[in-house]
Scaffold this active site. Sequence first.
Site, short mmCIF file in Angstrom:
data_model
loop_
_atom_site.label_atom_id
_atom_site.label_comp_id
_atom_site.label_asym_id
_atom_site.label_seq_id
_atom_site.Cartn_x
_atom_site.Cartn_y
_atom_site.Cartn_z
N ASP A 270 8.23 5.59 14.16
CA ASP A 270 8.79 4.54 15.01
C ASP A 270 10.24 4.21 14.70
O ASP A 270 11.10 4.24 15.57
CB ASP A 270 7.91 3.29 14.94
CG ASP A 270 7.58 2.88 13.51
OD1 ASP A 270 8.15 3.47 12.56
OD2 ASP A 270 6.76 1.96 13.32
N ASP B 149 1.01 5.29 1.44
CA ASP B 149 0.47 6.29 2.35
C ASP B 149 1.04 7.66 1.99
O ASP B 149 2.18 7.78 1.53
CB ASP B 149 0.80 5.96 3.80
CG ASP B 149 0.21 4.63 4.23
OD1 ASP B 149 -0.81 4.22 3.63
OD2 ASP B 149 0.77 3.98 5.14
N ASP C 79 0.85 -1.18 0.00
CA ASP C 79 0.00 0.00 0.00
C ASP C 79 0.89 1.24 0.00
O ASP C 79 2.10 1.16 0.22
CB ASP C 79 -0.95 0.02 1.21
CG ASP C 79 -0.22 -0.21 2.52
OD1 ASP C 79 0.97 0.12 2.61
OD2 ASP C 79 -0.84 -0.73 3.46
#
Length: 563
Positions: free
Chosen positions: A266, A190, A188
């Site tokens: 992260d 983003d 995917d």
Amino acid sequence: MVPGVIALETDGVAAEDRAVRHPAPHQKRRVGDQQQPPAVAAAGDDAVSYRGSHAPGAPLNPSSEDAAIVAPSPGPGRRVAGRAAARPYNAVVNDRAQPAPSPPRIRRGGSRRHRGRRADPPVVAPPCAGEDDGPPPRILPRPEHPISRSQVDPNAIKVLYRLHKQGFKAYLVGGGVRDLMLGLKPKDFDVATDARPNELRRLFRNARIIGRRFRLAHILFKDSIVEVSTFRRAPDPEEQDSAPGELLITSDNTYGTPREDAFRRDFTINALFYNIADFSVIDYVGGIDDLKRRLVRVIGVPDVRFQEDPVRMMRACEFAGRLGFAIESRTQEAIQRNRGALAKAAPARLTEELLQLLKCGHAGASIQWMLDLGLLEVLLPEALAMVRARQVGAGDFSGILPTIDALMQEEREVSDAVLLAAMLLPEIMVRRFTYETENRRWMSIELFQSLTRELLERFLQRFQIANHKRAQILQILDGFHRLCDPSWTPAKRLRFASKSHFEDSLLLFEILTRATGEGHVVLEQWHAVARQRQRRPEPKIELPRRRRRRGGRRRKGKLERGG
């Protein structure tokens, strides 16, 4: 050289930061993968050994090796001089003077389309650092990186260009950039921008604003969904609902700049930006160098980042297993210290991350990392039965995870209920083996159902599963136990094959058969029954024919005249 330590060739980096520690080979327990203990690279060797046997992806080809590496994050609690004043709520961030409208309120009247629509929560952000604060990012121009627009989803390209033409910053972010830099195919794409959610709603008629802890927009297309988020910064601890003294993030809707957005992510390898304006790759945190080193490293202080979001510990193991990377030494030590914080994570997020890990195609290596770092005992103790089963003589179930990986690589359709049932199966098989060995008799179906319900209830204390999926797991495990019964007649086999959960139970039986190498004859018998059921024509249901009324209806006039 200390055994169990992998040396990294990184000039100018402290020695403790250049070592990736693993348990010594004689202390390692293996679950689900056939990898050998990591080799130790001697100092000065050209080759660097990393844990895992996955081949590296396509190499990066930056032409400049002298580009500066960005300094680490200022860290939590430090103020950066020269902070700019916060922008007014709902202002368009495009360097043009715009009036700040009043905060929107929920409509009570008007059309159905706008009635009851939830407005964006008011954002009162403290002063934040400007774009020019801190060291400049490392920027790779188009000739120095392998990413091409032809590799990106066309719908994501449409979103990027519309934002860019309207004066907003528009970056491709996250795992999509990381995978493209490694020569992999992202699942995917983003997008991150400085447009606020209400502005995205005005720009895209097909946008849906979702989320409470993390508000973002889903741009809906016929064949895909593009996720668009607004640049954020580290949230204010005073805005969180966590207990006093805890760092757990419960709300993450404080908007910021691209630099702040990169530092709040992260891992360094997930904080790269692809700029659609000039097709460059922007790196604020040293992610490009960690991609070349094949290293998973936390941004900032590892203990703080894992206490903010404990699920990051699971994600570190998933990325290391899926990409064949090593985990940086301080990150490993922080995971071992903070593994108990997983109990504070939302059960829904833990379930989502566990299913994503099982579907990544490298669940064996990822679960092995979780075992080595002590996460498995906290998160999924049922899987430890894969190790205990061999010790008690119940069989070798270490091949279950590689079998699941093989099914994913074969693009077989495996439901979430089957994956979760496979995680419970080793513990169930050990309990059943112990019972049948001690009592010298076959476990009854009633006792087996009681055992599965007990283990499932214990499992649901850590994970959140919908009621219908919970019922599916019980049916699949019940069907698996019935498939093992040798007393079936052909007629009963055919009737059982018509059950709705038969296919999933048979798939779970196939997973165990391929993992242990036993039961192939019984499996083939059930496959033959499944083929016979598919060839069997469905019975035609004939509706009773309606009898035609003789003479037809009489007219009202004739009835009144008595005729």
